[in-house]
Design an enzyme around this catalytic site. Sequence first.
Site, PDB file in Angstrom:
ATOM      1  N   VAL A 171      41.719  34.045  41.263  1.00  0.00           N
ATOM      2  CA  VAL A 171      40.799  33.845  40.137  1.00  0.00           C
ATOM      3  C   VAL A 171      39.352  33.978  40.612  1.00  0.00           C
ATOM      4  O   VAL A 171      38.528  34.602  39.946  1.00  0.00           O
ATOM      5  CB  VAL A 171      41.044  32.482  39.445  1.00  0.00           C
ATOM      6  CG1 VAL A 171      40.034  32.254  38.326  1.00  0.00           C
ATOM      7  CG2 VAL A 171      42.464  32.416  38.891  1.00  0.00           C
ATOM      8  N   CYS A 172      39.037  33.411  41.770  1.00  0.00           N
ATOM      9  CA  CYS A 172      37.671  33.497  42.301  1.00  0.00           C
ATOM     10  C   CYS A 172      37.300  34.951  42.583  1.00  0.00           C
ATOM     11  O   CYS A 172      36.184  35.390  42.280  1.00  0.00           O
ATOM     12  CB  CYS A 172      37.535  32.666  43.573  1.00  0.00           C
ATOM     13  SG  CYS A 172      37.802  30.898  43.315  1.00  0.00           S
ATOM     14  N   THR A 173      38.223  35.689  43.149  1.00  0.00           N
ATOM     15  CA  THR A 173      37.977  37.096  43.444  1.00  0.00           C
ATOM     16  C   THR A 173      37.662  37.859  42.164  1.00  0.00           C
ATOM     17  O   THR A 173      36.693  38.620  42.106  1.00  0.00           O
ATOM     18  CB  THR A 173      39.207  37.703  44.155  1.00  0.00           C
ATOM     19  OG1 THR A 173      39.403  37.001  45.392  1.00  0.00           O
ATOM     20  CG2 THR A 173      39.012  39.175  44.434  1.00  0.00           C
TER      21      THR A 173
END
Length: 156
Positions: free
Chosen positions: A44-46
């Site tokens: 998700v962060c990526t």
Amino acid sequence: MAVEPGTQAPDFSLQATPDQKVSLRDFRGRNLVLAFYPADWSPVCTDQLAVYNELLPEFRRLGAEVLGFSVDGVWCHLAFAKDRKLRFPLLSDFEPKGEIARAYGVYRGGEGVSERALFVIDGDGMIRWSYVSPIGVNPGADGILDALEKLQGRKS
């Protein structure tokens, strides 16, 4: 609880590289987007940071710079930013762990990471908009863009 809009942004000075610190005061006179996220390399962060990287020209057109924050170390950030071709700094809130996330009210003590939280700060250092997303959900950029447009006087 996240620091509320209308509050002076807590100051910070964190490593962006092993020999370079970035501070809130470096951005006086410019709008700033702070993107707190749990960890480099997570799916998700990526995806979230890729959106901000893609929209960086639009953020800059609206007079804003972007900074990413997580508790990962500076070397992890450098490898992640290089691999993902990120064109904005990732700041290491590593030691004391989560100190800046705590100052912004977005540290998850039980997990040792920050919330997935966004702040738009004006050129005077005042928080104008904030949002804490569920940790597993990419918040996208619509709220950021709306806040920046309001700062530009384009929306009421």
